[in-house]
Design a protein around this motif. Structure first.
Motif, PDB file in Angstrom:
ATOM      1  N   GLU A 275      -9.533  -8.985   5.002  1.00  0.00           N
ATOM      2  CA  GLU A 275      -9.045  -8.570   3.478  1.00  0.00           C
ATOM      3  C   GLU A 275      -7.653  -8.721   3.523  1.00  0.00           C
ATOM      4  O   GLU A 275      -7.126  -8.291   4.163  1.00  0.00           O
ATOM      5  CB  GLU A 275      -9.632  -7.176   3.432  1.00  0.00           C
TER       6      GLU A 275
ATOM      7  N   GLU B 268      -6.425   2.455   8.572  1.00  0.00           N
ATOM      8  CA  GLU B 268      -7.755   1.956   7.884  1.00  0.00           C
ATOM      9  C   GLU B 268      -7.462   0.697   7.137  1.00  0.00           C
ATOM     10  O   GLU B 268      -8.403  -0.026   7.410  1.00  0.00           O
ATOM     11  CB  GLU B 268      -8.180   3.245   6.863  1.00  0.00           C
ATOM     12  N   VAL B 269      -6.298   0.538   6.609  1.00  0.00           N
ATOM     13  CA  VAL B 269      -5.962  -0.617   5.860  1.00  0.00           C
ATOM     14  C   VAL B 269      -5.619  -1.588   6.969  1.00  0.00           C
ATOM     15  O   VAL B 269      -6.212  -2.712   6.721  1.00  0.00           O
ATOM     16  CB  VAL B 269      -4.796  -0.515   4.997  1.00  0.00           C
TER      17      VAL B 269
ATOM     18  N   THR C 101       0.905  -1.291  -0.014  1.00  0.00           N
ATOM     19  CA  THR C 101       0.147   0.036  -0.087  1.00  0.00           C
ATOM     20  C   THR C 101       0.904   1.134  -0.198  1.00  0.00           C
ATOM     21  O   THR C 101       1.925   1.373   0.924  1.00  0.00           O
ATOM     22  CB  THR C 101      -0.936   0.060   1.331  1.00  0.00           C
TER      23      THR C 101
ATOM     24  N   HIS D  23     -10.184  -6.893  10.693  1.00  0.00           N
ATOM     25  CA  HIS D  23     -11.666  -7.110  11.019  1.00  0.00           C
ATOM     26  C   HIS D  23     -12.448  -7.713   9.918  1.00  0.00           C
ATOM     27  O   HIS D  23     -13.484  -8.454  10.195  1.00  0.00           O
ATOM     28  CB  HIS D  23     -12.459  -5.747  11.524  1.00  0.00           C
ATOM     29  N   CYS D  24     -12.011  -7.765   8.670  1.00  0.00           N
ATOM     30  CA  CYS D  24     -12.513  -8.426   7.593  1.00  0.00           C
ATOM     31  C   CYS D  24     -11.714  -9.456   7.035  1.00  0.00           C
ATOM     32  O   CYS D  24     -12.120 -10.159   6.125  1.00  0.00           O
ATOM     33  CB  CYS D  24     -13.078  -7.269   6.557  1.00  0.00           C
TER      34      CYS D  24
ATOM     35  N   HIS E 220      -4.341   6.489   6.660  1.00  0.00           N
ATOM     36  CA  HIS E 220      -4.715   5.406   5.646  1.00  0.00           C
ATOM     37  C   HIS E 220      -4.071   4.179   6.003  1.00  0.00           C
ATOM     38  O   HIS E 220      -4.754   3.088   5.857  1.00  0.00           O
ATOM     39  CB  HIS E 220      -3.915   6.016   4.235  1.00  0.00           C
TER      40      HIS E 220
ATOM     41  N   GLU F 139      -6.995  -1.895   9.771  1.00  0.00           N
ATOM     42  CA  GLU F 139      -8.263  -2.073  10.708  1.00  0.00           C
ATOM     43  C   GLU F 139      -9.150  -3.197   9.705  1.00  0.00           C
ATOM     44  O   GLU F 139      -9.700  -4.264  10.008  1.00  0.00           O
ATOM     45  CB  GLU F 139      -9.126  -0.864  10.883  1.00  0.00           C
ATOM     46  N   ARG F 140      -9.174  -2.575   8.347  1.00  0.00           N
ATOM     47  CA  ARG F 140      -9.886  -3.489   7.591  1.00  0.00           C
ATOM     48  C   ARG F 140      -9.470  -4.807   7.520  1.00  0.00           C
ATOM     49  O   ARG F 140     -10.339  -5.894   7.272  1.00  0.00           O
ATOM     50  CB  ARG F 140      -9.764  -3.056   5.934  1.00  0.00           C
ATOM     51  N   ARG F 141      -8.016  -5.311   7.466  1.00  0.00           N
ATOM     52  CA  ARG F 141      -7.761  -6.361   7.450  1.00  0.00           C
ATOM     53  C   ARG F 141      -8.003  -7.118   8.661  1.00  0.00           C
ATOM     54  O   ARG F 141      -8.241  -8.549   8.499  1.00  0.00           O
ATOM     55  CB  ARG F 141      -5.847  -6.553   7.179  1.00  0.00           C
TER      56      ARG F 141
END
Length: 106
Positions: free
Chosen positions: A105, A95-96, A80, A102-103, A92, A98-100
């Motif tokens: 991703e 956010e990346v 990233t 919790h999801c 940023h 957190e997304r990984r």
């Protein structure tokens, strides 16, 4: 999940710098550089360069950045790009992450 950890510098960084500055790769560094990482942040050169006694070559920042980007563009690596000011970069990155977390991703 549950076994996450962060590294500021990884063997791949040492390999790139060693090759750039010394035209050689330390024995074993190539194997270590292939270790998989789920997430890699590459920072852009859009903040002022400040001498800190470690970093050098302020006029070659684009060249060094390109070496990292070219290396990370190979299959098996993903990264990233973080740019803008420190606050925007941190937001940023958070956010990346957190997304990984919790999801799941990638």
């Amino acid at each position: 999940m549950g076994h996450e950890f962060c590294c500021d510098t990884i063997p791949l960084s040492s390999l790139i710098y060693s090759d750039h500055y010394n035209n050689c790769v330390p024995l074993g560094c190539g194997c270590l550089a292939r270790r998989p990482y789920d997430l890699f942040f590459l920072t852009w050169i859009d903040v002022p360069w400040v001498p800190d006694g470690v970093r050098d070559r302020p006029l070659q920042r684009a060249e060094i950045h390109r070496l990292f980007a070219d290396t990370l563009d190979f299959p098996g690596f993903s990264y990233t790009l973080l740019s803008s000011n420190a606050e925007a970069r941190s937001a940023h990155a958070a956010e990346v992450i957190e997304r990984r977390l919790h999801c799941g991703e990638k």
